[in-house]
Design an enzyme around this catalytic site. Structure first.
Site, short mmCIF file in Angstrom:
data_model
loop_
_atom_site.label_atom_id
_atom_site.label_comp_id
_atom_site.label_asym_id
_atom_site.label_seq_id
_atom_site.Cartn_x
_atom_site.Cartn_y
_atom_site.Cartn_z
CG HIS A 118 -2.08 0.90 1.10
ND1 HIS A 118 -2.00 2.24 1.40
CD2 HIS A 118 -3.33 0.66 0.66
CE1 HIS A 118 -3.18 2.78 1.17
NE2 HIS A 118 -4.01 1.85 0.71
CG ASP A 153 -8.52 -4.53 -2.43
OD1 ASP A 153 -9.69 -4.34 -2.11
OD2 ASP A 153 -7.80 -3.67 -2.97
#
Ligand code: ACO
Length: 436
Positions: free
Chosen positions: A313, A371
């Protein structure tokens, strides 16, 4: 904005006078150096492709501490919101800055519920798409098309228009996503059922048919609500910044949100849950858990171009707090549906374990993001993989619109207009066609 005690001084090696730059303090998080007058004072731009060090706005909505793995909506930790509140309360919080009391919640829910239907004409618009169109292709079209149907809420400078378009977008996104799904499977559209909760209604529009009654499973309803809450906002990510930039031209809110939907589609952003599930299915086909080691070698080999989807991320350099909550929901849903031995879940756990111990991932601070588990939950619920990103768009709509409205209401707001470092040809003359 609050000035910090520190000032920044920018000096140059060519003898040009140095400039003092103001530094501002937020309520928490890094200070910012104000470079707005830099060009006027020095004739220079700053250079920051990918916005690695640039705050493009001030915002009071969402705060992320990537090192700690902390996510706050209006100051409230995501863990508390996901556990003690539902998505409607979260929407109220993001839009208006406070958690509603019981009466406020009922009133807000009533307002949203009143707008769940879409103009009947929308279904004819939908018919123009191929049945095998990707749901995100359909969603970009449908959301943009809302501006053609709701003329009375397209003036972004009017606070009442902004408010009603926010309610309409939040209310209609589930209806549009479910319509996109029903269209691709060739089933009749199901009208919203307003006695159901926001999440329950979405499940009804997705999975009910006119032939028999559909009963919403409360565990699945809670899981859906949690997916919405966890994805509701994430400060200035790519799609939110797209919405802000698009909306900064004064375009209508439906058009700005359609731009956000288009940006979210990419596999480095909202498309990651779809890409992650596809990756898990591919490893499963290769031989499952026994092939995890081989797959990880490919991930670590830069020349392979393979990434561990659902990992890494830009902001979190620690475990994404949403991933923890999603893992919890994943276990609940699989247990409810009797899928505890789901091979993809087991595979995901094995991949996570190896990645968390592997030097490549440890050194680069790569942890699972939201996710990684949301795809498994959605697949277990019966949501087809290509629809995952559309559901993400549904959930993120409230964040997009809260951020858009915050920007328009900011007295310092200007059209977004980045500058560039030009590296192309300097001025030259066009030669006549015969001489080129
Ligand atoms: N698998 C393997 N290596 C990775 C991964 C990954 N998933 N993510 C990052 N890396 C590596 C990079 O190759 C780079 O290595 P290097 O330093 O040797 O060159 C290093 O880790 C740093 O990564 P960057 O790409 O510079 O990080 P950036 O902040 O630009 O990218 C991103 C973040 C796009 C999310 C990236 O981690 C990625 O592509 N992950 C997979 C896709 C994904 O899951 N996206 C979802 C994001 S969350 C969301 O939108 C809800």
């Amino acid at each position: 904005m609050k000035l910090a005690d520190t000032k920044a001084t920018l000096s140059f090696s060519n003898g040009s006078p140095s400039v003092e730059l103001p530094v501002y303090q937020g309520s928490v998080g890094p200070d910012v150096v104000d470079i707005r007058k830099l060009y006027a004072q020095t004739g220079m731009f700053t250079y920051d492709p990918g916005f690695l060090s640039t705050a493009a706005c001030q915002s009071a909505i969402t705060y992320i501490d990537g090192d700690k793995g902390e996510l706050l909506y209006r100051g409230y930790p995501i863990e508390q919101l996901a556990t003690n509140c539902d998505f409607m309360e979260t929407c109220h919080l993001l839009l208006y800055g406070n958690l509603p009391n019981a009466a406020g919640k009922a009133e807000f829910t009533r307002r949203v519920t009143q707008h769940t239907m879409v103009n009947e004409q929308m279904q004819f618009f939908l018919r123009g798409f191929r049945r095998d169109a990707h749901p995100m292709a359909i969603m970009t079209g449908l959301v943009g098309a809302l501006s053609a149907f709701y003329h009375d809420s397209t003036d972004i400078t009017n606070p009442e228009h902004r408010d009603i378009s926010a309610i309409r977008l939040i209310a209609k996104m589930p209806t549009l996503v479910a319509m996109a799904y029903k269209y691709t499977v060739g089933q009749p559209y199901m009208y919203p059922k307003n006695e159901l909760s926001y999440a329950g209604n979405f499940l009804h529009m997705m999975f009910a048919t006119p032939c028999e009654p559909y009963v919403v499973n409360p565990v699945i309803e809670r899981a859906m609500d949690r997916i919405f809450t966890l994805h509701a906002d994430h400060e200035q990510n790519a799609s939110t910044s797209t919405v802000r930039l698009c909306g900064s031209s004064g375009t209508n809110p439906f058009a700005a949100i359609a731009a956000g939907v288009a940006c979210l589609w990419g596999p480095a952003h909202g498309g990651a849950n779809e890409a992650c599930l596809n990756m898990l299915e591919d490893i499963q086909k290769m031989g499952g858990i026994s092939k995890v080691g081989e797959f990880m070698e490919k991930v670590k080999d830069k020349s392979s171009g393979v990434k561990l989807m659902g990992f890494g991320h830009r902001v979190y350099k620690n475990y994404d707090p949403r991933a923890k909550l999603m893992q919890e929901t994943c276990k609940e849903v699989l247990a409810e549906l009797g899928l505890e031995n789901d091979p993809l879940f087991k595979l995901a756990m094995a991949l996570e374990k190896i990645a968390l111990e592997d030097d490549y991932f440890v050194q680069r601070k790569l942890y699972p993001n939201v996710d990684f588990y949301s795809g498994i939950v959605q697949r277990a619920i019966g949501i087809p993989v290509p629809l995952f990103t559309a559901i993400f768009a549904l959930a993120r709509t409230v964040g997009w619109i809260a951020q858009l409205n915050e920007m328009i209401g900011d007295p310092e707001y200007k059209i977004g207009r980045p500058r560039q470092l030009f590296t192309g040809s300097v001025k030259r003359d066009v030669a006549p066609l015969a001489q080129r």
